[in-house]
Design an enzyme around this catalytic site. Structure first.
Site, PDB file in Angstrom:
ATOM      1  N   CYS A  79       0.832  -1.206   0.000  1.00  0.00           N
ATOM      2  CA  CYS A  79       0.000   0.000   0.000  1.00  0.00           C
ATOM      3  C   CYS A  79       0.875   1.267   0.000  1.00  0.00           C
ATOM      4  O   CYS A  79       1.486   1.586  -1.007  1.00  0.00           O
ATOM      5  CB  CYS A  79      -0.970  -0.030   1.168  1.00  0.00           C
ATOM      6  SG  CYS A  79      -2.364   1.096   0.951  1.00  0.00           S
ATOM      7  N   HIS A 167      -3.738  -5.169   0.677  1.00  0.00           N
ATOM      8  CA  HIS A 167      -3.207  -5.692   1.944  1.00  0.00           C
ATOM      9  C   HIS A 167      -3.301  -7.218   1.973  1.00  0.00           C
ATOM     10  O   HIS A 167      -4.387  -7.781   2.142  1.00  0.00           O
ATOM     11  CB  HIS A 167      -3.984  -5.100   3.122  1.00  0.00           C
ATOM     12  CG  HIS A 167      -3.697  -3.654   3.360  1.00  0.00           C
ATOM     13  ND1 HIS A 167      -2.669  -3.227   4.172  1.00  0.00           N
ATOM     14  CD2 HIS A 167      -4.293  -2.532   2.876  1.00  0.00           C
ATOM     15  CE1 HIS A 167      -2.648  -1.907   4.182  1.00  0.00           C
ATOM     16  NE2 HIS A 167      -3.618  -1.456   3.408  1.00  0.00           N
ATOM     17  N   GLU A 169      -2.227  -9.140   4.260  1.00  0.00           N
ATOM     18  CA  GLU A 169      -2.228  -9.636   5.632  1.00  0.00           C
ATOM     19  C   GLU A 169      -3.618  -9.769   6.228  1.00  0.00           C
ATOM     20  O   GLU A 169      -3.785 -10.409   7.279  1.00  0.00           O
ATOM     21  CB  GLU A 169      -1.366  -8.725   6.526  1.00  0.00           C
ATOM     22  CG  GLU A 169      -1.905  -7.321   6.762  1.00  0.00           C
ATOM     23  CD  GLU A 169      -1.555  -6.317   5.689  1.00  0.00           C
ATOM     24  OE1 GLU A 169      -1.665  -5.109   5.955  1.00  0.00           O
ATOM     25  OE2 GLU A 169      -1.172  -6.747   4.572  1.00  0.00           O
ATOM     26  N   GLY A 222      -0.442 -15.579  37.612  1.00  0.00           N
ATOM     27  CA  GLY A 222      -1.378 -16.678  37.427  1.00  0.00           C
ATOM     28  C   GLY A 222      -1.850 -16.779  36.002  1.00  0.00           C
ATOM     29  O   GLY A 222      -2.548 -17.725  35.633  1.00  0.00           O
ATOM     30  N   GLY A 223      -1.479 -15.813  35.147  1.00  0.00           N
ATOM     31  CA  GLY A 223      -1.888 -15.824  33.755  1.00  0.00           C
ATOM     32  C   GLY A 223      -0.933 -16.603  32.873  1.00  0.00           C
ATOM     33  O   GLY A 223       0.096 -17.127  33.316  1.00  0.00           O
ATOM     34  N   VAL A 224      -1.274 -16.660  31.592  1.00  0.00           N
ATOM     35  CA  VAL A 224      -0.507 -17.443  30.621  1.00  0.00           C
ATOM     36  C   VAL A 224       0.920 -16.925  30.487  1.00  0.00           C
ATOM     37  O   VAL A 224       1.887 -17.688  30.537  1.00  0.00           O
ATOM     38  CB  VAL A 224      -1.205 -17.420  29.244  1.00  0.00           C
ATOM     39  CG1 VAL A 224      -0.371 -18.163  28.205  1.00  0.00           C
ATOM     40  CG2 VAL A 224      -2.593 -18.025  29.343  1.00  0.00           C
ATOM     41  N   ASP A 225       1.063 -15.609  30.326  1.00  0.00           N
ATOM     42  CA  ASP A 225       2.373 -15.036  30.012  1.00  0.00           C
ATOM     43  C   ASP A 225       3.383 -15.265  31.138  1.00  0.00           C
ATOM     44  O   ASP A 225       4.499 -15.735  30.890  1.00  0.00           O
ATOM     45  CB  ASP A 225       2.243 -13.538  29.726  1.00  0.00           C
ATOM     46  CG  ASP A 225       1.267 -13.257  28.603  1.00  0.00           C
ATOM     47  OD1 ASP A 225       1.095 -14.126  27.737  1.00  0.00           O
ATOM     48  OD2 ASP A 225       0.646 -12.173  28.605  1.00  0.00           O
ATOM     49  N   SER A 226       3.006 -14.926  32.359  1.00  0.00           N
ATOM     50  CA  SER A 226       3.971 -15.080  33.457  1.00  0.00           C
ATOM     51  C   SER A 226       4.242 -16.553  33.742  1.00  0.00           C
ATOM     52  O   SER A 226       5.352 -16.915  34.136  1.00  0.00           O
ATOM     53  CB  SER A 226       3.476 -14.369  34.715  1.00  0.00           C
ATOM     54  OG  SER A 226       2.324 -14.980  35.245  1.00  0.00           O
ATOM     55  N   THR A 227       3.256 -17.425  33.514  1.00  0.00           N
ATOM     56  CA  THR A 227       3.463 -18.859  33.738  1.00  0.00           C
ATOM     57  C   THR A 227       4.468 -19.427  32.743  1.00  0.00           C
ATOM     58  O   THR A 227       5.397 -20.152  33.116  1.00  0.00           O
ATOM     59  CB  THR A 227       2.128 -19.621  33.627  1.00  0.00           C
ATOM     60  OG1 THR A 227       1.223 -19.133  34.613  1.00  0.00           O
ATOM     61  CG2 THR A 227       2.334 -21.112  33.826  1.00  0.00           C
TER      62      THR A 227
END
Length: 509
Positions: A79, A167, A169, A222-227
């Site tokens: 674009c 585009h 994507e 307790g979330g995905v990222d920190s686990t």
């Protein structure tokens, strides 16, 4: 991670989607703003130029030294990227009489060209531009058009330089992924080694090299990222990782005890810290969203600093920052505007004397989940909905009090429990309840009431960069509304948020 594809951001709302689509082809990509590029591009195998909300004739239109890249690396302009290359070499760009926004169909495709290998005439693409390329410069060859755009795609003869005015994507470009794959595989010959297993091994090796025998503290949520970050660090440095889970008084109902139980048996050293009172006290009297976020972030750092001093020779603080956090928190003069500050982006105050390590900083949320599967983390942890770092502090609009927290915790618990009961939880990316700073008249029994309003929010997404509201069943919403009003004292009205991102954000603050 070894760089493969550089995406130069000129400000398009779709730039992050380009990165995701490239990564889905097992190719590592990274995004850099147009005004923060490296002096050399030797570490890359290809470059993609993003779109932009600007015209090439705009006084402050984003510009780069295209000569530093052209002929040296394969380039795909998208674009604005296409218009910029044509304009730079003397082509004619104009505001078209017929602007193209939305679906279009490619015509006159040069099927002999590698970019359109296995792409048929008539394939649907997604246009989003006002300006268009009227005349191509010398040595440029048109390789596709649409009904209204003569030069929908072109290449520069003698170079691996291509450009498209649509585009690839976005979902609505039916063969967009194949076009990107053709560019990466057949034209740029980029290495396809971005797999979860290879990624895990590389991150762990990098952590071992970076951290050595140093001690690290990690703030678990307790979330995905920190686990996932915790397991990666644990595999790299073992008992030198010390995890801290802070009860900031803004967690979901019973979340503190539940999370501590979840981590049992995972081999992690986890210390629970009860700090509700200090957070609520610090937030007293503050209602502005950014101020609240910064207060919560400051208190987190203070708690970590205190806990770090209880462990001898700690040198690093680890965080579960992911790529969408980094992108949303970036501020440059041009493409990226700060949507909101993230509590885990931006470094640490000097007084803390800890260095920062972020194992997931370059990953989108779905990539983090796939990485977690490779590491053997239980699915119930990986499929857990995202929860904002500042917790309920940004779901209580206005000033935060303990009474408001309790009210919202109860309403939120009703909503989340119902999603699980109706088997809707795994079909939703993120859900929660917002406590609005308004009161509403109602009738309960024989009395008129003037009580709080809560808003339910449930969205579908893959990486939080974009999100659509979920069309939850009416019967479900009716049940949730009745249960909240009947069981949460102080609420007499429930509404459902049907806004998508953009233009709204997932959270209300």
């Amino acid at each position: 991670m070894k760089p493969r594809v550089l995406i130069i951001d000129f400000g398009s709302q779709y730039t992050q989607l380009i990165a995701r689509k490239v990564r889905e082809l097992f190719v590592y990509s990274e995004i850099l703003p147009f005004n923060a590029l490296p002096e050399k591009f030797d570490q890359y195998q290809a470059v993609i130029l993003s779109g932009s909300p600007y015209s090439v004739y705009y006084e402050k239109a984003p510009k780069i030294d295209i000569a530093a890249i052209r002929g040296k690396l394969p380039i795909l302009g998208v674009c604005y990227g296409a218009q910029y290359m044509a304009h730079h070499e003397g082509g004619k760009i104009e505001a078209s009489e017929v602007r193209e926004y939305g679906r279009a169909n490619l015509q006159n495709i040069d099927s002999e060209d590698l970019l359109f290998d296995r792409i048929e005439n008539g394939t649907q693409v997604w246009m989003s531009h006002g300006d268009t390329i009227i005349d191509l410069p010398a040595n440029f060859k048109c390789i596709a058009s649409t009904e209204h755009v003569a030069h929908a795609a072109f290449k520069i003869l003698g170079e691996k330089t291509y450009a498209i005015q649509f585009h690839p994507e976005v979902y609505h470009t039916k063969d967009g992924q194949r076009i990107l794959d053709n560019f990466l595989s057949k034209i740029a010959n980029v290495s396809k080694d971005w797999t979860p297993r290879a990624l895990a091994e590389e991150i762990i090796e990098n952590l071992k090299e970076k951290l050595g025998n140093d001690k690290v503290i990690l703030g678990l949520s307790g979330g995905v990222d920190s686990t996932v970050a915790a397991i990666l660090l644990h595999k790299a440095i073992g008992k030198n990782l010390h995890c801290i889970f802070v009860n900031n008084g803004l967690l979901r109902l019973d979340e503190f005890d539940t999370v501590l139980q979840q981590y049992e048996g995972m081999g992690l050293q986890v210390r629970g810290v009860k700090a509700s009172k200090r957070f609520l006290e610090a937030l007293k009297g503050h209602s502005e969203p950014e101020t609240k976020r910064k207060i919560i972030g400051k208190e987190f750092i203070a708690v970590f600093d205190e806990e770090a001093h209880k462990i001898k020779n700690v040198k690093w603080l680890a965080q579960g920052t992911i790529y969408s956090d980094v992108i949303e928190s970036a501020t440059v003069d041009g493409p990226t505007a700060t949507i909101k500050s993230h509590h885990n982006v931006g470094g640490l105050p000097e007084k803390m004397h800890l260095k920062i390590v972020e194992p997931l900083r370059l990953l989108f949320k779905d990539e983090v989940r796939r990485l977690g599967e490779t590491l053997g983390i239980r699915s119930e942890l990986l499929q857990k909905h995202p929860f904002p770092g500042p917790g309920l502090g940004i779901r209580i609009l206005g000033e935060i009090t303990e009474e408001k927290v309790i009210l919202l915790q109860k309403a939120d618990a009703v909503f989340i429990d119902a999603l699980k009961k109706w088997h809707l939880y795994d079909k939703v990316w993120q859900a929660g309840v917002m406590l609005l700073p308004v009161q509403s008249v109602g009738v309960m029994g024989d009395e008129r009431t003037y009580e709080q309003v809560v808003a339910l929010r449930a969205v579908s997404s893959t990486d939080a960069m974009t999100a659509d509201w979920v069309d939850l069943p009416y019967k479900f919403l009716q049940e949730v509304s009745n249960r909240i009003i009947n069981n949460v004292k102080g609420v007499n009205r429930v509404v459902y948020d049907i806004s998508s991102k953009p233009p709204a954000t997932i959270e209300w603050e």
